[in-house]
Design a protein around this motif. Structure first.
Motif, short mmCIF file in Angstrom:
data_model
loop_
_atom_site.label_atom_id
_atom_site.label_comp_id
_atom_site.label_asym_id
_atom_site.label_seq_id
_atom_site.Cartn_x
_atom_site.Cartn_y
_atom_site.Cartn_z
N ARG A 102 -38.90 -7.95 -45.34
CA ARG A 102 -38.80 -9.36 -44.93
C ARG A 102 -38.46 -9.45 -43.44
O ARG A 102 -37.34 -9.77 -43.07
CB ARG A 102 -37.76 -10.09 -45.78
N ASP A 104 -39.07 -11.67 -41.47
CA ASP A 104 -38.73 -13.03 -41.09
C ASP A 104 -37.25 -13.35 -41.29
O ASP A 104 -36.75 -14.35 -40.78
CB ASP A 104 -39.57 -14.03 -41.89
N TRP A 105 -36.56 -12.50 -42.05
CA TRP A 105 -35.14 -12.76 -42.31
C TRP A 105 -34.29 -12.36 -41.12
O TRP A 105 -34.40 -11.25 -40.59
CB TRP A 105 -34.68 -11.96 -43.53
N ASP A 151 -35.10 -16.02 -50.88
CA ASP A 151 -34.39 -16.81 -49.88
C ASP A 151 -33.19 -17.51 -50.52
O ASP A 151 -33.22 -17.88 -51.70
CB ASP A 151 -35.32 -17.86 -49.27
N TRP A 195 -35.22 -18.52 -38.36
CA TRP A 195 -35.07 -17.29 -39.12
C TRP A 195 -34.89 -17.62 -40.60
O TRP A 195 -34.36 -18.66 -40.96
CB TRP A 195 -33.84 -16.51 -38.65
N GLY A 196 -35.29 -16.69 -41.46
CA GLY A 196 -35.01 -16.81 -42.88
C GLY A 196 -33.66 -16.19 -43.21
O GLY A 196 -33.12 -15.38 -42.46
#
Length: 336
Positions: A102, A104-105, A151, A195-196
């Protein structure tokens, strides 16, 4: 990976935590224990276990201690761990794997369990639109948390992985918080910046958790809640919420009086009013980092008052119905 543990009078808990950690470290990993001016042997215990110890001259709280520890390390992945948390075998590997899966986290947590490892302490925080945050699925069987990466609204600081890039971009924890809700605030600021935030359930960490740590905790929770709302909520969301936020203060006075922490609630209100100039300056800095639409940010907030810590007032059907309807109206407004 750089693991940072903030210790305060933690000499009894550190040996088990550090032993479990050292078995999972890889070449090049960093392990720093920040001794928050403990009067016990926390620093000596950490050194004996092979950790680098950063001695602070005064207790700057969890938030300030994490900031100091992060600044003393250089790894691209930070892992903040409470001194009374014991990572299960494979926990660090699962956190590293989540970083790759992930990208994007900006931050993600381990699945934090209660002592014994069979019940959930938190599987990801729930954030109510009033700014209250609490542990998700607390007390549920561990199986209820599932196995897949997902998420969450906010990630628990008890066992929190953060990309250094994201940490530095938003400024990390705010040291003014001292302790409590700094993880909620960080998560909301990360989400605001695009951000995730998530959970890696395969990473298990056992936590000696106790919510009831005295009335002073309620002062910090309520003061920090308002700082978070004033900082992280975009203007198009904050303005229509203000009447309800202010009205909720009356209901919270009743909750506080019944719960025995009315004095701390009043102290928190006074502290927020005194700090308004600082809070508004901070808000300008935080909002300048916003990269997502207001509706996306609002999508991470909940209208469900299912916190086990708010008492019977929050469980009244009219209260639940009214606050859910208000939130529904605000959500429609921010979609326009």
């Amino acid at each position: 990976m750089a693991t940072v543990i903030v210790a305060y009078e933690s000499s009894a808990e550190l040996p088990g935590t550090l032993a479990a950690l050292r078995a999972q470290l890889e070449p090049g990993d960093e392990l720093v224990v920040v001794d928050n001016a403990s009067s016990d042997a926390s620093g000596a215990v950490a050194r004996a276990a092979g950790a680098t110890v950063l001695e602070l001259e005064r207790n700057v709280g969890f938030a300030g201690g994490c900031q100091a520890g992060a600044g003393a390390t250089s790894a691209p992945l930070l892992f903040f761990l409470n001194p009374d948390c014991v990572p299960a075998p494979g926990a660090l590997a699962a956190l590293r794997a989540a970083a790759a899966e992930r990208p994007d986290w900006g931050a993600w947590q381990a699945l934090v369990t209660l002592e014994g490892g069979e019940q959930v302490n938190t599987s990801g925080g729930v954030t109510h639109w009033l700014g209250m945050g609490w542990a998700g699925q607390v007390g549920a069987p561990v199986a209820a948390a599932g196995e897949a990466l997902r998420d969450v609204s906010f990630a628990s600081g008890a066992a929190l992985a953060v990309r250094r890039e994201a940490w530095e971009a938003v400024g990390g924890f705010d040291p003014e918080y001292f302790m409590y809700s700094e993880d909620l605030d960080l998560s909301l600021r990360l989400r605001l910046a695009g951000w995730g935030v998530g959970i890696a359930p395969a990473a298990r960490v056992e936590h000696a958790y106790d919510f009831d740590k005295g009335a002073y905790k309620w002062f910090l929770l309520e003061r920090n809640r308002w700082w978070t709302v004033l900082g992280a909520y975009p203007t198009r969301l904050l303005v229509p919420l203000l009447p309800a936020l202010l009205g909720a203060e009356l209901a919270l006075l009743v909750v506080a009086a019944r719960g025995g922490w009315l004095r701390e609630k009043l102290r928190a209100q006074a502290a927020v009013l005194r700090s308004l100039p600082w809070a508004l300056r901070r808000r300008r800095r935080v909002q300048a980092q916003r990269r997502v639409p207001v509706r996306v940010f609002a999508g991470g907030l909940s209208a469900t008052l299912d916190s086990p810590f708010l008492g019977p007032v929050a469980e009244l059907a009219p209260v639940r119905t009214l606050q859910a309807a208000y939130w529904g109206l605000v959500r429609r407004l921010v979609r326009v």
